[in-house]
Design an enzyme around this catalytic site. Sequence first.
Site, PDB file in Angstrom:
ATOM      1  N   GLU A 252      -1.563   2.563  12.727  1.00  0.00           N
ATOM      2  CA  GLU A 252      -0.738   2.950  13.876  1.00  0.00           C
ATOM      3  C   GLU A 252       0.358   3.920  13.460  1.00  0.00           C
ATOM      4  OE1 GLU A 252       2.553   2.994  16.724  1.00  0.00           O
ATOM      5  OE2 GLU A 252       2.679   2.227  14.698  1.00  0.00           O
ATOM      6  N   GLU A 253       0.902   3.727  12.265  1.00  0.00           N
ATOM      7  CA  GLU A 253       2.044   4.540  11.842  1.00  0.00           C
ATOM      8  C   GLU A 253       1.642   5.960  11.444  1.00  0.00           C
ATOM      9  OE1 GLU A 253       4.937   3.702  12.397  1.00  0.00           O
ATOM     10  OE2 GLU A 253       5.191   1.548  12.224  1.00  0.00           O
TER      11      GLU A 253
ATOM     12  N   ASP B  82       8.793  -4.042  12.549  1.00  0.00           N
ATOM     13  CA  ASP B  82       7.768  -3.111  13.030  1.00  0.00           C
ATOM     14  C   ASP B  82       6.532  -3.186  12.149  1.00  0.00           C
ATOM     15  OD1 ASP B  82       6.396  -1.017  14.170  1.00  0.00           O
ATOM     16  OD2 ASP B  82       7.816   0.521  13.602  1.00  0.00           O
TER      17      ASP B  82
END
Length: 383
Positions: free
Chosen positions: A169-170, A135
């Site tokens: 994004e996280e 990820d």
Amino acid sequence: MKLLVLFVSVVLGQHVFNHGPSGDSVEPKAALESDSDLKDYIIGSSSLIDFHRKLVEIPSVSGNESAVAHYVSLFLESHGLTVELQSVEGNRYNVYAYDGQRDNKIVLTSHIDTVPPFLPYAVEGTKIYGRGSCDAKGSVASQVFSYLSLRKQGTIKPGDVALLFVVGEEVNGTGMLKTAELNTTWQIGIFGEPTELKLGVGHKGMLSTQIEVFGKNAHSGYPELGISATEIIIPALNELLNAEYPYHDLLGPTTLNVGMLNAGVAANVIPPHASARLAFRVATDLEKVKATVAAKLDGIDHLKYTFDFESTPQYLQYQVPGFESIVLAYSTDIPNLHQNLTKRFLYGPGTIHVAHSDHEYIESQDLVDAIGGYERLIKYNLA
Ligand SMILES: *[C@@H]1O[C@H](CO)[C@@H](O)[C@H](O)[C@H]1NC(C)=O
Ligand SMILES: *[C@@H]1O[C@H](CO)[C@@H](O)[C@H](O)[C@H]1NC(C)=O
Ligand SMILES: *[C@@H]1O[C@H](CO)[C@@H](O)[C@H](O)[C@H]1NC(C)=O
Ligand SMILES: *[C@@H]1O[C@H](CO)[C@@H](O)[C@H](O)[C@H]1NC(C)=O
């Protein structure tokens, strides 16, 4: 570019070229005498696994993505692409790359930040471990190699496909939100996240909610002198946990997690304060979820609540010949891309079940297979 190259040499000198005991065929220190040597090194080490390894070896916890952005940028430039480093804030950059033409029919995109903490690269059997291995650096690597392969075959031409790798994004999607300022257009988005090489049917939205109760402290022997914050928050949470939330045929139920709960000062003191942090995973109808929360909590004395963050559920294109589909319960950057895409796909190597864990890994074969998957998706959308 001189400054950029020097910068990358320094950073990579620390994180990438010192591969340690498992051994790399390249002798980094000797090879890095000049900029052109560095460029040769990057081109010479262009195998998928090696590129993925370098991505994982460069720490890029959200907020600290600068080194990896520069590495990806230099790598793509070395392969003849035009690369723009878009400044997001401070030392944070999105990477936007294309073959001559800025506007493209398809944007192939993923994220280069990871959750903390950094975990080192390691190979065990067929599994590649390390933070971001799955990820989403697995998706980034496979996307880049599918792009380079299609370009080499002559299947894609300028204006067909652009690559976009974003930061943040996280955390809060700040990188993808910023892409609105790139002033470019795309019609189709192919988003890379771990989907087990299947097409994501969609994913739930998110509603995070904070509850606070301000009571009044007192000696526990004299409860009538105080206002117990726990006696207010516990029934309120119970109401929320037992409420009905909207169900979606494809995405399933809307779920609630009471993730944090804090209250009180001591067993023998009436608790003056209590707080809770909640996350709803919203399958459909975000407004109805908010209305249900309001119906349960409005009017409770001493209790305040706020919705901190929300994102709507996403329904994606998933019917493409040759692909299986998968329902996902995690959020992505898809809602942060504020452009009117006609089609959106979510696809990538690896499984979300290990992402964010201390044993995050990807199967090396999945990286290879994802190249084929991205190629088929691109061809399908250009046909
Ligand atoms: C970025 O890295 C620096 C130095 O390693 C560290 O002090 C800082 O906390 C990191 N920032 C984030 C947002 O992780
Ligand atoms: C996202 O978080 C960063 C800090 O990590 C902050 O600087 C930025 O303003 C936030 N962006 C949005 C859109 O909330
Ligand atoms: C996009 O357009 C805005 C407004 O015209 C401008 O301020 C910005 O610099 C442009 N960005 C790029 C990357 O061209
Ligand atoms: C978005 O695209 C669709 C399909 O091309 C079109 O029908 C619609 O009007 C567009 N909406 C906006 C806000 O541009």
